[in-house]
Scaffold this motif. Structure first.
Motif, PDB file in Angstrom:
ATOM      1  N   ALA A  58       0.610  -1.094   0.058  1.00  0.00           N
ATOM      2  CA  ALA A  58       0.002  -0.050  -0.002  1.00  0.00           C
ATOM      3  C   ALA A  58       0.804   1.253  -0.030  1.00  0.00           C
ATOM      4  O   ALA A  58       0.682   2.220  -0.787  1.00  0.00           O
ATOM      5  CB  ALA A  58      -0.831  -0.031   1.214  1.00  0.00           C
ATOM      6  N   ALA A  59       1.929   1.316   0.838  1.00  0.00           N
ATOM      7  CA  ALA A  59       2.804   2.237   0.884  1.00  0.00           C
ATOM      8  C   ALA A  59       3.598   2.549  -0.432  1.00  0.00           C
ATOM      9  O   ALA A  59       3.702   3.896  -0.892  1.00  0.00           O
ATOM     10  CB  ALA A  59       3.627   2.239   2.174  1.00  0.00           C
ATOM     11  N   VAL A  60       3.809   1.660  -1.241  1.00  0.00           N
ATOM     12  CA  VAL A  60       4.502   1.917  -2.344  1.00  0.00           C
ATOM     13  C   VAL A  60       3.697   2.429  -3.441  1.00  0.00           C
ATOM     14  O   VAL A  60       4.054   3.250  -4.096  1.00  0.00           O
ATOM     15  CB  VAL A  60       5.264   0.421  -2.826  1.00  0.00           C
ATOM     16  CG1 VAL A  60       5.492   0.361  -4.300  1.00  0.00           C
ATOM     17  CG2 VAL A  60       6.359   0.102  -2.194  1.00  0.00           C
ATOM     18  N   VAL A  61       2.518   1.677  -3.670  1.00  0.00           N
ATOM     19  CA  VAL A  61       1.601   2.433  -4.359  1.00  0.00           C
ATOM     20  C   VAL A  61       0.864   3.688  -4.144  1.00  0.00           C
ATOM     21  O   VAL A  61       0.943   4.591  -5.098  1.00  0.00           O
ATOM     22  CB  VAL A  61       0.395   1.271  -4.559  1.00  0.00           C
ATOM     23  CG1 VAL A  61      -0.820   1.987  -5.289  1.00  0.00           C
ATOM     24  CG2 VAL A  61       0.588  -0.003  -5.195  1.00  0.00           C
ATOM     25  N   ASN A  62       0.840   4.020  -2.951  1.00  0.00           N
ATOM     26  CA  ASN A  62       0.367   5.436  -2.567  1.00  0.00           C
ATOM     27  C   ASN A  62       1.656   6.417  -2.641  1.00  0.00           C
ATOM     28  O   ASN A  62       1.437   7.577  -2.349  1.00  0.00           O
ATOM     29  CB  ASN A  62      -0.135   5.428  -0.947  1.00  0.00           C
ATOM     30  CG  ASN A  62      -1.504   4.706  -1.256  1.00  0.00           C
ATOM     31  OD1 ASN A  62      -2.197   4.851  -2.175  1.00  0.00           O
ATOM     32  ND2 ASN A  62      -2.069   4.037  -0.169  1.00  0.00           N
ATOM     33  N   SER A  63       2.889   5.952  -2.672  1.00  0.00           N
ATOM     34  CA  SER A  63       4.010   6.795  -3.006  1.00  0.00           C
ATOM     35  C   SER A  63       4.095   7.184  -4.579  1.00  0.00           C
ATOM     36  O   SER A  63       4.932   7.937  -4.910  1.00  0.00           O
ATOM     37  CB  SER A  63       5.058   6.475  -2.363  1.00  0.00           C
ATOM     38  OG  SER A  63       4.890   5.984  -0.925  1.00  0.00           O
ATOM     39  N   LEU A  82       0.076   3.192   5.541  1.00  0.00           N
ATOM     40  CA  LEU A  82      -0.384   2.711   4.242  1.00  0.00           C
ATOM     41  C   LEU A  82      -0.593   3.853   3.369  1.00  0.00           C
ATOM     42  O   LEU A  82      -0.231   3.499   2.012  1.00  0.00           O
ATOM     43  CB  LEU A  82      -2.069   2.421   4.499  1.00  0.00           C
ATOM     44  CG  LEU A  82      -2.262   1.154   5.344  1.00  0.00           C
ATOM     45  CD1 LEU A  82      -3.783   0.895   5.385  1.00  0.00           C
ATOM     46  CD2 LEU A  82      -1.544   0.060   4.865  1.00  0.00           C
ATOM     47  N   ASP A  83      -0.187   5.093   3.897  1.00  0.00           N
ATOM     48  CA  ASP A  83      -0.132   6.219   2.931  1.00  0.00           C
ATOM     49  C   ASP A  83       1.181   6.505   2.493  1.00  0.00           C
ATOM     50  O   ASP A  83       1.742   7.363   1.743  1.00  0.00           O
ATOM     51  CB  ASP A  83      -0.705   7.586   3.481  1.00  0.00           C
ATOM     52  CG  ASP A  83      -0.128   7.650   4.678  1.00  0.00           C
ATOM     53  OD1 ASP A  83       0.882   7.048   5.325  1.00  0.00           O
ATOM     54  OD2 ASP A  83      -0.485   8.777   5.338  1.00  0.00           O
ATOM     55  N   GLY A  84       2.443   5.592   2.853  1.00  0.00           N
ATOM     56  CA  GLY A  84       3.533   5.995   2.731  1.00  0.00           C
ATOM     57  C   GLY A  84       4.434   6.758   3.519  1.00  0.00           C
ATOM     58  O   GLY A  84       5.778   6.733   3.570  1.00  0.00           O
ATOM     59  N   LEU A 134      28.366   8.290  13.199  1.00  0.00           N
ATOM     60  CA  LEU A 134      27.470   7.490  12.238  1.00  0.00           C
ATOM     61  C   LEU A 134      26.781   8.355  11.529  1.00  0.00           C
ATOM     62  O   LEU A 134      26.339   9.598  11.883  1.00  0.00           O
ATOM     63  CB  LEU A 134      26.449   6.615  13.357  1.00  0.00           C
ATOM     64  CG  LEU A 134      24.992   6.155  12.726  1.00  0.00           C
ATOM     65  CD1 LEU A 134      25.608   4.778  12.073  1.00  0.00           C
ATOM     66  CD2 LEU A 134      24.041   5.769  13.814  1.00  0.00           C
ATOM     67  N   VAL A 135      26.577   8.128  10.246  1.00  0.00           N
ATOM     68  CA  VAL A 135      25.788   9.001   9.436  1.00  0.00           C
ATOM     69  C   VAL A 135      24.223   8.592   9.517  1.00  0.00           C
ATOM     70  O   VAL A 135      23.971   7.438   9.325  1.00  0.00           O
ATOM     71  CB  VAL A 135      26.192   8.706   7.861  1.00  0.00           C
ATOM     72  CG1 VAL A 135      25.330   9.473   6.842  1.00  0.00           C
ATOM     73  CG2 VAL A 135      27.697   8.995   7.664  1.00  0.00           C
ATOM     74  N   VAL A 136      23.544   9.524   9.649  1.00  0.00           N
ATOM     75  CA  VAL A 136      21.946   9.385   9.899  1.00  0.00           C
ATOM     76  C   VAL A 136      21.197  10.064   9.029  1.00  0.00           C
ATOM     77  O   VAL A 136      21.342  11.381   8.675  1.00  0.00           O
ATOM     78  CB  VAL A 136      21.554   9.672  11.235  1.00  0.00           C
ATOM     79  CG1 VAL A 136      20.268   9.371  11.763  1.00  0.00           C
ATOM     80  CG2 VAL A 136      22.534   9.082  12.743  1.00  0.00           C
ATOM     81  N   HIS A 137      20.441   9.312   8.210  1.00  0.00           N
ATOM     82  CA  HIS A 137      19.545   9.756   7.366  1.00  0.00           C
ATOM     83  C   HIS A 137      18.234   9.831   7.801  1.00  0.00           C
ATOM     84  O   HIS A 137      17.737   8.566   8.244  1.00  0.00           O
ATOM     85  CB  HIS A 137      19.484   9.127   5.902  1.00  0.00           C
ATOM     86  CG  HIS A 137      21.042   9.391   5.178  1.00  0.00           C
ATOM     87  ND1 HIS A 137      21.257  10.187   4.588  1.00  0.00           N
ATOM     88  CD2 HIS A 137      21.712   8.163   5.035  1.00  0.00           C
ATOM     89  CE1 HIS A 137      22.563   9.958   4.198  1.00  0.00           C
ATOM     90  NE2 HIS A 137      22.873   8.839   4.503  1.00  0.00           N
ATOM     91  N   ALA A 138      17.318  10.899   8.131  1.00  0.00           N
ATOM     92  CA  ALA A 138      15.894  10.837   8.488  1.00  0.00           C
ATOM     93  C   ALA A 138      14.890  11.033   7.395  1.00  0.00           C
ATOM     94  O   ALA A 138      15.233  11.845   6.599  1.00  0.00           O
ATOM     95  CB  ALA A 138      15.857  11.879   9.556  1.00  0.00           C
ATOM     96  N   VAL A 139      13.775  10.190   7.246  1.00  0.00           N
ATOM     97  CA  VAL A 139      12.960  10.087   6.201  1.00  0.00           C
ATOM     98  C   VAL A 139      11.755  10.308   7.107  1.00  0.00           C
ATOM     99  O   VAL A 139      11.344   9.727   7.853  1.00  0.00           O
ATOM    100  CB  VAL A 139      13.073   9.230   5.119  1.00  0.00           C
ATOM    101  CG1 VAL A 139      14.513   9.219   4.252  1.00  0.00           C
ATOM    102  CG2 VAL A 139      13.059   7.840   5.903  1.00  0.00           C
ATOM    103  N   ALA A 140      10.677  11.207   6.397  1.00  0.00           N
ATOM    104  CA  ALA A 140       9.430  11.368   6.728  1.00  0.00           C
ATOM    105  C   ALA A 140       8.409  10.365   5.930  1.00  0.00           C
ATOM    106  O   ALA A 140       7.269  10.086   6.610  1.00  0.00           O
ATOM    107  CB  ALA A 140       8.892  12.773   6.705  1.00  0.00           C
ATOM    108  N   ASN A 141       8.993   9.976   4.718  1.00  0.00           N
ATOM    109  CA  ASN A 141       7.883   9.019   4.068  1.00  0.00           C
ATOM    110  C   ASN A 141       8.980   8.425   3.049  1.00  0.00           C
ATOM    111  O   ASN A 141      10.177   8.763   2.959  1.00  0.00           O
ATOM    112  CB  ASN A 141       6.917  10.040   3.393  1.00  0.00           C
ATOM    113  CG  ASN A 141       7.497  10.992   2.589  1.00  0.00           C
ATOM    114  OD1 ASN A 141       8.560  10.828   1.791  1.00  0.00           O
ATOM    115  ND2 ASN A 141       6.669  12.123   2.792  1.00  0.00           N
ATOM    116  N   LEU A 142       7.953   7.146   2.516  1.00  0.00           N
ATOM    117  CA  LEU A 142       8.800   6.324   1.603  1.00  0.00           C
ATOM    118  C   LEU A 142       9.295   7.054   0.388  1.00  0.00           C
ATOM    119  O   LEU A 142      10.541   6.714  -0.114  1.00  0.00           O
ATOM    120  CB  LEU A 142       7.735   5.134   1.112  1.00  0.00           C
ATOM    121  CG  LEU A 142       8.403   4.413   0.205  1.00  0.00           C
ATOM    122  CD1 LEU A 142       9.489   3.455   0.845  1.00  0.00           C
ATOM    123  CD2 LEU A 142       7.302   3.217  -0.124  1.00  0.00           C
TER     124      LEU A 142
END
Ligand SMILES: [Zn+2]
Length: 511
Positions: free
Chosen positions: A51-56, A112-114, A152-160
């Motif tokens: 669902a997340a992939v499709v909704n992204s 589900l929304d990514g 440590l390299v940290v990447h922060a992401v809010a959505n897919l």
């Protein structure tokens, strides 16, 4: 079709365990299987990821997808693997460069929304990623926590979509524009000793306990200030040092007790279980995945048992092991999980079941047998570990009228405690103990023997009373803390007498 591979982390006990996530796409009817000892939450990642992939706005490969999680022997649990699974599938489908997934550890639950939802234990996960030299991708709201780990390299992401963009090189970095900070509320919310009127002797007992790391008990009628005093112990304990602060923060994160955006916990935690708490709640473990108990949340902090005799005997007994070893060991088929539990114990008790013994305003109806039985619940091995035993009495009128400004604040006491700790740490340098309370009495006698005239009065008291040689050793150990507070090179006769006074509760407790 190529195979895509990335990594994620699950938390076992308090440690992050790396999990390799592989996705393979092969011809066949559209289906997706997740293999490798996954629990229901992991199995449901299938639906969330799709669902997340499709909704992204990405295409979901309508073929046969197999996701393998390894090591296969490790039970995979929770939803933190979601993001890694979605990314591996997109990698296998050729939607993102497979190379971009190398040297990357990906954690996050998918909506589900990514959207990428926060996970518990991000700090432990980040430590695991650092240990294998990988960068980590975390949910945006876990950024502060993961960024506490140096190197440590940290990447922060809010959505897919954000992570996909990052991996395609479209977005340079997902790190939000914030730096790890201490939560201001943490420093401000510690109750202060200046709120406590009177109880001069008990305040000194608390200071001693803080300076030497000694366990402490308080006996006295209800409403006399036992809880007030106990709650103020963290405020006079030294701030948590780097390593201890990271350990405590990791544990509280795994337990889901870290507020969003909260940084390092630098104050000793204060944990007060209710007397109806179960063994499982207090010490943790349990069946299935080992759960953290309250003793682990009190790690490097204070565990306060109010109305201690009311606790189930099984709970009181279960405290003996962590008091001895500083940890809880949970055995699972094939391996042991160690949960940290090095805490300072504070016991409080009323003198009798009705609590009125010693009260000025009402009369206790308990028989002497009832009173003895009540306190006897605490006697034995548990009480044996307590060096500071206070008996609290109602404050006198003069104490209650205490002139403003004469009551010391926590910061004044904390400064003396810090100095005393400094002295004991210098003495214990290179040895396996950090506080006076941790030094075994046998070692104390061997390494730092005291002249006979210094311990004479204590010896006399123990000979004429009903004290044991072990009790005497404990008085001497406490005397070292008295000396550290007073700035003495080693305990004087007066320091030993002062320490002896801190154990006057003994007769009542031992019943
Ligand atoms: Zn009573």
């Amino acid at each position: 079709m190529p195979l895509a591979r990335t990594r994620s982390v699950i938390v076992i006990g308090v440690a992050g365990q790396l999990v390799e996530v592989e996705a393979d796409i092969s011809p066949g009817l559209p289906a997706m299987a997740i293999v490798g000892l996954a629990d229901t939450a992991v199995a449901e990642a299938r639906d969330r990821a799709r669902a997340a992939v499709v909704n992204s706005g990405e295409d979901w490969p309508n073929r046969r997808i197999t996701v393998g999680l390894s090591p296969a022997s490790l039970h995979k649990h929770g939803s933190a693997l979601d993001l890694a699974i979605a990314i591996a599938v997109l990698g296998a489908a050729g939607k993102i460069p497979i190379d971009a997934l190398a040297d990357l550890v990906v954690v996050g639950e998918l909506g589900l929304d990514g959207r990428v939802r926060p996970v518990r234990g991000a700090l432990a996960m980040a430590l695991a990623a650092r240990d294998v030299g990988c960068a980590i991708v975390v949910p945006a709201s876990n950024y502060q926590e993961a960024a506490l780990v140096p190197d440590l390299v940290v990447h922060a992401v809010a959505n897919l979509a954000g992570l996909v963009g990052l991996l395609r090189g479209e977005i340079l970095t997902g790190a939000p524009d914030t730096t790890p900070t201490l939560t201001p509320s943490e420093a401000g919310s510690v109750p202060d000793l200046s709120d406590v009127r009177g109880q001069v002797a008990a305040r000194f007992g608390l200071e001693l306990a803080a300076a030497g790391g000694h366990h402490i008990s308080m006996l006295g009628p209800p409403g006399i200030g036992k809880t007030l005093l106990a709650e103020r112990l963290p405020g006079i304990l030294p701030a948590l040092s780097g390593e201890a602060a990271v350990e405590v923060t990791a544990v509280h994160s795994i337990a889901g007790r870290l507020a969003e955006g909260q940084g390092l916990i630098s104050r000793a935690p204060f944990i007060a279980p209710h007397h109806t708490a179960s063994v499982a709640a207090v010490v943790g473990g349990g069946s299935g995945l080992p759960k953290l108990g309250l003793v682990s949340l009190a790690h490097h902090g204070v565990l306060f048992l109010d109305e201690a005799p009311e606790f189930a005997q099984s709970v009181l007994d279960a405290l003996r092991l962590p008091l001895e070893s500083g940890e809880i060991v949970v055995s699972r088929s094939g391996f042991n999980v160690r949960l940290p539990a090095r805490f300072q114990l504070v016991l409080a008790a009323n003198p009798c079941p009705c609590g009125l013994a010693g009260s000025m305003v009402a009369i206790c109806q308990c028989s002497s047998l009832q009173r003895r039985r009540y306190l006897a619940r605490l006697s034995g091995p548990l009480l044996d570990r307590i060096d500071v035993r206070l008996q609290l009495a109602a404050p006198t009128l003069a104490e209650l009228r205490g002139i403003e400004g004469t009551v010391e604040s926590s910061s004044v006491v904390a400064a003396r405690v810090a100095l005393a700790r400094h002295r004991s740490e210098r003495r214990l340098q290179g040895l396996p103990w950090r506080t006076n309370a941790e030094v075994p009495t046998t070692e104390l006698r061997k390494r730092w023997p005291l002249p006979a005239d210094v311990v004479a009065s204590a010896e006399e008291a123990f000979e004429t009373g009903h004290g044991s040689a072990r009790g005497l050793d404990r008085v001497v150990r406490l005397a070292w803390t008295v000396a550290d507070l007073a700035g003495h090179q080693s305990p004087t006769a007066l320091d030993v007498e002062t320490a002896l006074l801190q154990r006057t509760g003994r007769g009542r407790w031992a019943a």
